[in-house]
Design a protein around this motif. Sequence first.
Motif, PDB file in Angstrom:
ATOM      1  N   ILE A  41       0.968  -1.079  -0.127  1.00  0.00           N
ATOM      2  CA  ILE A  41      -0.093   0.008  -0.037  1.00  0.00           C
ATOM      3  C   ILE A  41       0.793   1.212   0.011  1.00  0.00           C
ATOM      4  O   ILE A  41       1.808   1.357   0.725  1.00  0.00           O
ATOM      5  N   LEU A  42       0.698   1.963  -1.118  1.00  0.00           N
ATOM      6  CA  LEU A  42       1.499   3.252  -1.021  1.00  0.00           C
ATOM      7  C   LEU A  42       0.377   4.540  -0.959  1.00  0.00           C
ATOM      8  O   LEU A  42      -0.419   4.570  -1.837  1.00  0.00           O
ATOM      9  N   ILE A  43       0.745   5.607   0.088  1.00  0.00           N
ATOM     10  CA  ILE A  43      -0.349   6.512   0.173  1.00  0.00           C
ATOM     11  C   ILE A  43       0.458   7.569  -0.403  1.00  0.00           C
ATOM     12  O   ILE A  43       1.653   7.967  -0.055  1.00  0.00           O
ATOM     13  N   ALA A  44      -0.109   8.367  -1.368  1.00  0.00           N
ATOM     14  CA  ALA A  44       0.655   9.370  -2.284  1.00  0.00           C
ATOM     15  C   ALA A  44      -0.234  10.549  -2.564  1.00  0.00           C
ATOM     16  O   ALA A  44      -1.323  10.392  -2.761  1.00  0.00           O
ATOM     17  N   THR A  45       0.544  11.461  -2.746  1.00  0.00           N
ATOM     18  CA  THR A  45      -0.104  12.877  -3.452  1.00  0.00           C
ATOM     19  C   THR A  45       0.057  12.687  -5.015  1.00  0.00           C
ATOM     20  O   THR A  45       0.617  11.796  -5.337  1.00  0.00           O
ATOM     21  N   ASP A  46      -0.381  13.769  -5.499  1.00  0.00           N
ATOM     22  CA  ASP A  46      -0.386  13.559  -7.014  1.00  0.00           C
ATOM     23  C   ASP A  46       1.067  13.515  -7.798  1.00  0.00           C
ATOM     24  O   ASP A  46       1.270  13.432  -8.788  1.00  0.00           O
ATOM     25  N   LEU A  47       2.114  13.558  -6.675  1.00  0.00           N
ATOM     26  CA  LEU A  47       3.468  13.571  -6.913  1.00  0.00           C
ATOM     27  C   LEU A  47       3.537  11.951  -7.828  1.00  0.00           C
ATOM     28  O   LEU A  47       4.629  11.958  -8.611  1.00  0.00           O
ATOM     29  N   ALA A  48       2.774  11.301  -7.481  1.00  0.00           N
ATOM     30  CA  ALA A  48       3.145   9.819  -8.157  1.00  0.00           C
ATOM     31  C   ALA A  48       1.897   9.540  -9.092  1.00  0.00           C
ATOM     32  O   ALA A  48       1.914   8.286  -9.667  1.00  0.00           O
ATOM     33  N   SER A  49       1.341  10.510  -9.482  1.00  0.00           N
ATOM     34  CA  SER A  49       0.339  10.287 -10.617  1.00  0.00           C
ATOM     35  C   SER A  49       0.941  10.309 -11.893  1.00  0.00           C
ATOM     36  O   SER A  49       0.096   9.639 -12.758  1.00  0.00           O
ATOM     37  N   ARG A  50       1.927  10.604 -12.331  1.00  0.00           N
ATOM     38  CA  ARG A  50       2.424  10.453 -13.698  1.00  0.00           C
ATOM     39  C   ARG A  50       3.570   9.857 -13.893  1.00  0.00           C
ATOM     40  O   ARG A  50       4.436   9.858 -12.944  1.00  0.00           O
ATOM     41  N   GLY A  51       3.854   8.934 -14.824  1.00  0.00           N
ATOM     42  CA  GLY A  51       5.137   8.768 -15.386  1.00  0.00           C
ATOM     43  C   GLY A  51       5.605   7.518 -14.644  1.00  0.00           C
ATOM     44  O   GLY A  51       6.178   6.674 -15.174  1.00  0.00           O
ATOM     45  N   LEU A  52       5.395   7.288 -13.225  1.00  0.00           N
ATOM     46  CA  LEU A  52       6.077   6.389 -12.454  1.00  0.00           C
ATOM     47  C   LEU A  52       5.583   5.001 -13.033  1.00  0.00           C
ATOM     48  O   LEU A  52       4.449   4.685 -13.113  1.00  0.00           O
ATOM     49  N   ASP A  53       6.523   4.168 -13.027  1.00  0.00           N
ATOM     50  CA  ASP A  53       6.138   2.787 -13.871  1.00  0.00           C
ATOM     51  C   ASP A  53       6.613   1.853 -12.953  1.00  0.00           C
ATOM     52  O   ASP A  53       7.638   1.108 -12.670  1.00  0.00           O
ATOM     53  N   VAL A  54       5.537   1.447 -12.202  1.00  0.00           N
ATOM     54  CA  VAL A  54       5.508   0.136 -11.490  1.00  0.00           C
ATOM     55  C   VAL A  54       4.228  -0.829 -11.956  1.00  0.00           C
ATOM     56  O   VAL A  54       3.124  -0.400 -12.220  1.00  0.00           O
ATOM     57  N   GLN A  55       4.817  -1.908 -12.394  1.00  0.00           N
ATOM     58  CA  GLN A  55       4.135  -2.520 -13.424  1.00  0.00           C
ATOM     59  C   GLN A  55       2.875  -3.358 -12.675  1.00  0.00           C
ATOM     60  O   GLN A  55       1.696  -3.327 -13.460  1.00  0.00           O
ATOM     61  N   ASP A  56       3.290  -3.811 -11.374  1.00  0.00           N
ATOM     62  CA  ASP A  56       1.932  -4.893 -11.022  1.00  0.00           C
ATOM     63  C   ASP A  56       1.147  -4.231 -10.112  1.00  0.00           C
ATOM     64  O   ASP A  56       0.581  -4.712  -9.101  1.00  0.00           O
ATOM     65  N   ILE A  57       0.744  -2.623 -10.229  1.00  0.00           N
ATOM     66  CA  ILE A  57      -0.357  -2.110  -9.202  1.00  0.00           C
ATOM     67  C   ILE A  57      -1.520  -2.596  -9.704  1.00  0.00           C
ATOM     68  O   ILE A  57      -2.184  -2.512 -10.904  1.00  0.00           O
TER      69      ILE A  57
END
Length: 676
Positions: free
Chosen positions: A568-584
């Motif tokens: 579980i990752l709690i994030a602001t929109d900092l993580a909304s673009r581009g980040l490439d984690v395949q198995d979400i």
Amino acid sequence: MSDWEADSDEDGPHGASTKPPPTLPAWRPAAAPPPPRARGNPDAGEDREESGGGKNWGSRPASAREPWQSRPLEYRARGSSRGEDRERAPLCFPLDNALVGTLIGRGGTKIKELEESSGCKIQVVKGNCEAMIKIFGGNDKQTKAKMLIDDLIERSSQGNAGERYTKDSFKHPDVGTICYHDSSFGGLKSGYSSPKQSINWASLRENKAKYEAMKWADLPPIEKQFYRESPKIASMSQEEADKWRKENNNITCNDLKDGEKRHIPNPICKFEDAFEYYCDVMENIRKVGFQKPTPIQSQAWPIILQGYDLIGIAQTGTGKTLAYLMPGFIHLDLQPIPREKRSGPGMLVLTPTRELALQVEAECSKYSYKGFKSICIYGGGDRHGQISLVNKGVDIVIATPGRLNDLQMNNYINLRSITYLVLDEADRMLDMGFEPQIMKILLDVRPDRQTVMTSATWPDGVRRLAKSYLKDPMIVYVGTLDLAAVSTVEQKIVIIPEEEKRAFTRYFIDTMKSEDKVIIFVGKKLTADDLSSDFGLQGIPVQSLHGNREQCDREQALEDFKKGRVRILIATDLASRGLDVQDITHVFNFDFPRNIEEYVHRVGRTGRAGRTGEAVTLVTRNDWRIASELIDILERGNQVIPEELISMAERYKQFQLKKEMERDLGRPRGRSRKGF
Ligand code: ADP
Ligand code: MG
């Protein structure tokens, strides 16, 4: 209509959904008495009981839409939906210092006039050669203000602005005295000859062009053409090429050069079609085991390798990074000035966030082409370390604009040798207000460089940026130009009271399967901290990612999430673009994002690389402004639309209409209309 202009989407709605309701178990609130009735806005007709208070989330297929919903869907820049002109990021553009006086006017009269006519606030930020003009206000108002300014500048440069500016009139407390001459450049003329005379604009422009030419005169021309079309690709007929594009995620291309259009290279089908003569690139591709180019790659590679500037618009996770990196490696390797004789890096990639910069850098290193050295320059990282790496000599710099601008202003980095520039995730960089820094950085990058820009969306701001910084580009879109959430994601909407969001989130976590991985998006850094400590106390392992965390903690959080140490990752929109984690597997929107584009980006964190995913979004009464745009997105994805959301959108529309009527009648508005 030109691609530079905002155009409408003619596709229309993608049909009504006939899917059954989502399978997430119905949320039942705690058996406590219902919370006190929220003070509703009678104008909006909002009623808590009627709304169901989030106890269920019944759905109605898109076919049951009201007449107002069935109009053709149109592409909209953010904030311009259904006649509303929402506040948005400032519209920024550079203006020659010599023209600032014209804009401001004697005693600030002109700028005030412009502000009154457009309804915007206009700010002038001092610069050495150019000022940055920022226009604050809604989308339509900003456009109006920009048009008025363009018109004013144009008229004054033609000498018929109806005003004559003396030298004194260029003294303004905010911008200082304008002076356009430099004795070190012989032959440049003064922009004005006597205090009482009008400005000689033609001469100012001539000076600027001369200065530009002198600045880059010592550098040899850039080598840009590296493409040898394979016989198979060359023999494709126009129909075959178009058919192939259509079948590969509906690739569309256009030449944005004015005048006669150039031939758009045929798309390539295999890696060899682009890189047959570049064994090192081919070897790298074989090593990672990719089967075939992604649609954006197959069209972008022949265009970039031919030396054209390119704008690539495609959803996140579609392989844009390699689309610009691979041709960039070849470009860098084959420049007339060999690597060891360059005064600085040859390739610059500007990205909006540190995480993205690190990710691009990781791809760069993974493909380690001919031993090119790449470094990452980002705010929050070790500045001294970054400077010393630059001093040791690098080929590729991947940077966030703020920190790079800082190093550039302090002469720690020389950008003169850059011949290949990438503006990655341009829409996001604009959203984050990086335009002034980008503008300053690009003053030091040679104008005849090759430039590639990527973006997931194509709003007005990105068009402007492209027009300013790319030269006769071609544009490649993959998919449609309008907003569409990834088709591999099932989107569920939960209408819920604010105070029940936490309990629902806990319930959601409890129903997660052991192999599930979720990003929980929140609106504020504080909420991220708050939620993660809550869950921590409840013994649920979580990580959090937001701008107030130390860089090392952010990297650790991402690493833990990627490796599956936390799910579980709690994030602001900092993580909304581009980040490439395949198995979400899940995106959970605890707070609705600032705008609908961000929603699409968040949703795109799951359903990547051919997998399916699920997005659960909590919507409260306070989110009623976005209801209608959200309905559009759900319709396009053929998703189930909760009845509640539809009535929320209708109520907001009524509210807006009433507000407009009141405004037209000139009646003062009574109480605050915030929320409901
Ligand atoms: P974008 O920049 O469009 O959001 P990325 O460049 O981050 O997407 O790519 C997403 C993922 O797809 C990365 O893990 C990348 O390694 C992978 N990828 C890139 N090209 C291909 C390809 N041709 N085939 C399969 N996977 C690819
Ligand atoms: Mg990317």
